[in-house]
Design an enzyme around this catalytic site. Structure first.
Site, PDB file in Angstrom:
ATOM      1  N   TYR A  73      55.129  25.912   3.543  1.00 52.01           N
ATOM      2  CA  TYR A  73      54.121  26.837   4.069  1.00 52.01           C
ATOM      3  C   TYR A  73      53.777  27.895   3.027  1.00 52.01           C
ATOM      4  O   TYR A  73      52.624  28.277   2.872  1.00 52.01           O
ATOM      5  CB  TYR A  73      54.629  27.507   5.355  1.00 52.01           C
ATOM      6  CG  TYR A  73      53.525  28.259   6.061  1.00 52.01           C
ATOM      7  CD1 TYR A  73      52.741  27.616   7.023  1.00 52.01           C
ATOM      8  CD2 TYR A  73      53.240  29.580   5.745  1.00 52.01           C
ATOM      9  CE1 TYR A  73      51.709  28.280   7.643  1.00 52.01           C
ATOM     10  CE2 TYR A  73      52.206  30.253   6.362  1.00 52.01           C
ATOM     11  CZ  TYR A  73      51.438  29.598   7.322  1.00 52.01           C
ATOM     12  OH  TYR A  73      50.413  30.259   7.923  1.00 52.01           O
ATOM     13  N   PHE A 125      21.300  29.038  -2.164  1.00 49.46           N
ATOM     14  CA  PHE A 125      21.878  27.828  -1.593  1.00 49.46           C
ATOM     15  C   PHE A 125      22.104  28.116  -0.117  1.00 49.46           C
ATOM     16  O   PHE A 125      22.413  29.245   0.266  1.00 49.46           O
ATOM     17  CB  PHE A 125      23.182  27.413  -2.284  1.00 49.46           C
ATOM     18  CG  PHE A 125      23.712  26.122  -1.732  1.00 49.46           C
ATOM     19  CD1 PHE A 125      23.080  24.931  -2.027  1.00 49.46           C
ATOM     20  CD2 PHE A 125      24.794  26.104  -0.877  1.00 49.46           C
ATOM     21  CE1 PHE A 125      23.532  23.736  -1.484  1.00 49.46           C
ATOM     22  CE2 PHE A 125      25.253  24.911  -0.330  1.00 49.46           C
ATOM     23  CZ  PHE A 125      24.620  23.721  -0.635  1.00 49.46           C
ATOM     24  N   THR A 126      21.979  27.085   0.725  1.00 49.43           N
ATOM     25  CA  THR A 126      21.991  27.285   2.181  1.00 49.43           C
ATOM     26  C   THR A 126      23.192  28.102   2.657  1.00 49.43           C
ATOM     27  O   THR A 126      23.037  29.143   3.284  1.00 49.43           O
ATOM     28  CB  THR A 126      21.993  25.924   2.894  1.00 49.43           C
ATOM     29  OG1 THR A 126      23.026  25.116   2.316  1.00 49.43           O
ATOM     30  CG2 THR A 126      20.661  25.208   2.730  1.00 49.43           C
ATOM     31  N   ASP A 216      28.511  31.232  -8.368  1.00 51.74           N
ATOM     32  CA  ASP A 216      28.774  30.085  -7.509  1.00 51.74           C
ATOM     33  C   ASP A 216      28.986  28.939  -8.492  1.00 51.74           C
ATOM     34  O   ASP A 216      28.036  28.315  -8.951  1.00 51.74           O
ATOM     35  CB  ASP A 216      27.584  29.817  -6.589  1.00 51.74           C
ATOM     36  CG  ASP A 216      27.764  28.528  -5.773  1.00 51.74           C
ATOM     37  OD1 ASP A 216      28.709  27.765  -6.066  1.00 51.74           O
ATOM     38  OD2 ASP A 216      26.965  28.293  -4.861  1.00 51.74           O
ATOM     39  N   LYS A 259      32.442  19.123  -5.510  1.00 48.27           N
ATOM     40  CA  LYS A 259      31.469  18.670  -6.512  1.00 48.27           C
ATOM     41  C   LYS A 259      32.200  18.474  -7.851  1.00 48.27           C
ATOM     42  O   LYS A 259      32.903  17.501  -8.001  1.00 48.27           O
ATOM     43  CB  LYS A 259      30.309  19.666  -6.634  1.00 48.27           C
ATOM     44  CG  LYS A 259      29.824  20.326  -5.326  1.00 48.27           C
ATOM     45  CD  LYS A 259      29.308  19.400  -4.294  1.00 48.27           C
ATOM     46  CE  LYS A 259      28.787  20.021  -3.002  1.00 48.27           C
ATOM     47  NZ  LYS A 259      28.615  21.417  -2.800  1.00 48.27           N
ATOM     48  N   ARG A 397      14.192  14.479   1.903  1.00 45.27           N
ATOM     49  CA  ARG A 397      14.032  15.898   1.564  1.00 45.27           C
ATOM     50  C   ARG A 397      12.532  16.168   1.579  1.00 45.27           C
ATOM     51  O   ARG A 397      11.863  16.084   0.569  1.00 45.27           O
ATOM     52  CB  ARG A 397      14.633  16.212   0.187  1.00 45.27           C
ATOM     53  CG  ARG A 397      16.146  16.327   0.213  1.00 45.27           C
ATOM     54  CD  ARG A 397      16.598  17.693   0.714  1.00 45.27           C
ATOM     55  NE  ARG A 397      17.194  17.632   2.035  1.00 45.27           N
ATOM     56  CZ  ARG A 397      18.285  18.286   2.405  1.00 45.27           C
ATOM     57  NH1 ARG A 397      18.943  19.022   1.550  1.00 45.27           N
ATOM     58  NH2 ARG A 397      18.719  18.245   3.633  1.00 45.27           N
ATOM     59  N   PHE A 464      16.893  17.733  10.615  1.00 44.29           N
ATOM     60  CA  PHE A 464      16.989  16.486   9.842  1.00 44.29           C
ATOM     61  C   PHE A 464      18.291  15.731  10.087  1.00 44.29           C
ATOM     62  O   PHE A 464      18.350  14.520   9.934  1.00 44.29           O
ATOM     63  CB  PHE A 464      16.811  16.764   8.342  1.00 44.29           C
ATOM     64  CG  PHE A 464      17.800  17.743   7.768  1.00 44.29           C
ATOM     65  CD1 PHE A 464      17.565  19.104   7.838  1.00 44.29           C
ATOM     66  CD2 PHE A 464      18.963  17.302   7.156  1.00 44.29           C
ATOM     67  CE1 PHE A 464      18.481  20.009   7.316  1.00 44.29           C
ATOM     68  CE2 PHE A 464      19.878  18.198   6.630  1.00 44.29           C
ATOM     69  CZ  PHE A 464      19.635  19.558   6.715  1.00 44.29           C
TER      70      PHE A 464
HETATM   71  C1  LIG Z   1      28.147  22.411  -1.717  1.00 43.60           C
HETATM   72  C2  LIG Z   1      27.790  23.754  -2.201  1.00 43.60           C
HETATM   73  C3  LIG Z   1      28.295  24.915  -1.587  1.00 43.60           C
HETATM   74  C4  LIG Z   1      29.121  24.887  -0.310  1.00 43.60           C
HETATM   75  O1  LIG Z   1      30.321  24.250  -0.513  1.00 43.60           O
HETATM   76  P1  LIG Z   1      31.037  23.406   0.646  1.00 43.60           P
HETATM   77  O2  LIG Z   1      32.273  22.907  -0.051  1.00 43.60           O
HETATM   78  O3  LIG Z   1      30.105  22.321   1.062  1.00 43.60           O
HETATM   79  O4  LIG Z   1      31.366  24.354   1.753  1.00 43.60           O
HETATM   80  C5  LIG Z   1      27.955  26.139  -2.128  1.00 43.60           C
HETATM   81  N1  LIG Z   1      27.153  26.235  -3.190  1.00 43.60           N
HETATM   82  C6  LIG Z   1      26.642  25.153  -3.798  1.00 43.60           C
HETATM   83  C7  LIG Z   1      25.747  25.318  -4.978  1.00 43.60           C
HETATM   84  C8  LIG Z   1      26.930  23.872  -3.327  1.00 43.60           C
HETATM   85  O5  LIG Z   1      26.404  22.795  -3.937  1.00 43.60           O
END
Ligand SMILES: *Cc1c(COP(=O)(O)O)cnc(C)c1O
Length: 474
Positions: A73, A125-126, A216, A259, A397, A464
């Site tokens: 843990y 980014f979303t 990011d 990623k 898209r 979508f």
């Molecule tokens: C995928 C992504 C995120 C969010 O990450 P998750 O692991 O999906 O929560 C944030 N910023 C960028 C640029 C991304 O491509």
């Protein structure tokens, strides 16, 4: 002289069988899925190009590391391995693991934004914007104007426009800015990189005003690769060094390991700011788990750590981007309309949809199916047709993804109506890419017979993902 082939710098040890299905079977499955590729079962898909998020193939070294998971843990040894990897490769001192990128964004936004403060970003980014807004922050787009024009050939469309930052400071004052959120290979601009020169100037500006940069860093390695390929002075410099130089301009980063880091799940916050680190550790316990696991199993942290070393292999990243170019090139040769933004490569090399900076190719459905009006969903139609033809799954898209204008209730009508073919890391061979290309070519030759769709179910948010369609029968 032709460019020499760059083959994958790995060989295959474990295989995962793909299911081959008949056209008749796929016709039935796409009907059941309401002509929406998000609603297909993965086992009914042959080549899955829906996303590159969390879909990477791990190496034998990563899998071996999974067996060394220390599931304590507190104080798991895998945490310390991960900490060292982040320190060595990204160059940040402190790290807080999280279960994925948006969790890192949540904690960072809550701790670093006062309600009413601005967070300038090179586009949005979303999830990043969502968390900024939940913390009471205001998104401010500071990307250069060229990024909004898909046909513009600028090689670094992820660059920040410093005049836009100046304007914000003049109008609102320095204290109205929480931090600069800078994303390498800007996802929503199609993965466009920034240049080191631009970053250097942005950092100088930020330093003058005492405003921190928090990256990011999700696609930082791909950005480092484009700097190596396109920016004067960086040819031949290892991506590992370029990445370190890039990160040295920031106070820290949030990261989606799904990623660049070559794993299926994971993320982290990294920073040189000790006070922020302390507060992030306090908060991660509430939302994710203790600060030495942050919602991840020990084995997952080990896989992230090992993926971090593997991602900066120049041969790997070159072969990845070359694979995207291979697919884009075959489509272009066949005259299929793809988004062509034209990076800094030599013209014969500029085959790929640069807007996606090396992780996807976009097919332009408007030009592919000119007889299908946009309110009959050409990209949705094409994605469904591609699945029926060959079992290849892409993503719409276009007008479906754009949703409705909340005030008028009408469809938002985006300029771009695209099918995104996103390539997972280390998963498919170029022969798979040829299958994808040939299916697109077959559809292109028979495009006049392809008819549009009507929407028969529409969820109110993010439609979508779950919308359902039926063919229009004349
Ligand atoms: C995928 C992504 C995120 C969010 O990450 P998750 O692991 O999906 O929560 C944030 N910023 C960028 C640029 C991304 O491509």
């Amino acid at each position: 002289m032709h460019k020499r082939t760059i083959a994958e710098p790995y060989k295959i040890k474990v295989v995962e069988p793909l299911r081959m299905t008949t056209r008749h079977y796929r016709e039935e499955k796409i009907r059941e899925a309401g002509h929406n590729t998000f609603l297909l079962r993965s086992e009914d898909v042959y080549i899955d190009l829906l996303t590159d998020s969390g879909t990477s193939a791990m190496s034998d070294n990563q899998w071996a590391g999974m067996m060394l998971g220390d599931e304590a843990y507190a104080g798991s040894r895998n945490f310390y391995t991960l900490e060292r990897a982040v320190q060595e490769i990204y160059g940040f001192r402190y790290i807080v693991p999280t279960h994925q990128g948006r969790a890192a964004e949540h904690i960072t936004s809550q701790l670093r934004i006062e309600p009413g403060q601005y967070v300038p970003m090179n586009m949005y980014f979303t999830t990043t914007r969502e968390h900024v807004e939940r913390a009471g922050g205001i998104f401010y787009d500071c990307i250069i104007d060229e990024a909004h024009d898909p046909a513009n050939p600028h090689p670094f469309k992820g660059n920040v426009d410093i005049a836009k930052l100046d304007r914000l400071v003049q109008e609102k004052g320095r204290d109205a800015i929480a931090y600069l959120s800078i994303a390498p290979c800007v996802n929503m601009a199609g993965g466009q990189p920034f240049s080191m020169d631009n970053l250097h100037r942005v950092a100088a500006w930020a330093g003058r005003h005492g405003i921190p940069i928090i990256f990011d860093a999700t696609r930082a390695v791909e950005n480092a690769y484009f700097i190596q390929q396109r920016e004067p002075g960086y040819a031949g410099k290892p991506v590992r060094e370029i990445l370190q130089e890039m990160m040295s301009y920031g106070e820290g980063c949030t990261m989606s390991s799904k990623k660049d880091n070559l794993v299926n799940i994971g993320g982290f916050i990294a920073t040189n700011n000790e006070e922020f680190f302390t507060r992030a550790k306090e908060m991660v316990v509430v939302f994710e788990g203790l600060h030495t696991y942050g919602g991840l199993a020990g084995r997952d942290m080990e896989a992230v750590a090992r993926g971090i070393y593997e991602m900066v292999d120049d041969a790997y990243i070159a072969s990845r981007v070359r694979q995207v170019e291979h697919l884009g090139g075959r489509l272009r040769e066949a005259g299929i309309p793809i988004v062509e933004p034209i990076g800094g490569h030599a013209p014969e090399d500029a085959l790929v949809d640069r807007p996606d900076g090396g992780h996807a190719v976009f097919v332009d459905a408007k030009r592919f199916l000119p007889h299908v009006p946009q309110d009959e969903f050409p990209a949705q139609t094409l994605a469904a047709a591609l699945y029926v033809d060959s079992g290849v799954r892409g993503m719409e898209r276009g007008i479906v993804s754009a949703g409705r204008d909340p005030t008028t209730g009408n469809h938002r009508v985006p300029k771009l109506e695209l099918v995104r073919l996103t390539i997972p890391r280390r998963v498919y061979t170029n022969l798979h890419m040829d299958v994808v290309a040939e299916s697109c070519i077959t559809l292109y030759e028979g495009r006049k017979a392809i008819r549009g769709l009507k929407m028969v179910y529409e969820p109110p948010e993010l439609r979508f993902f779950q919308a359902r369609f039926e063919p229009i029968i004349p």
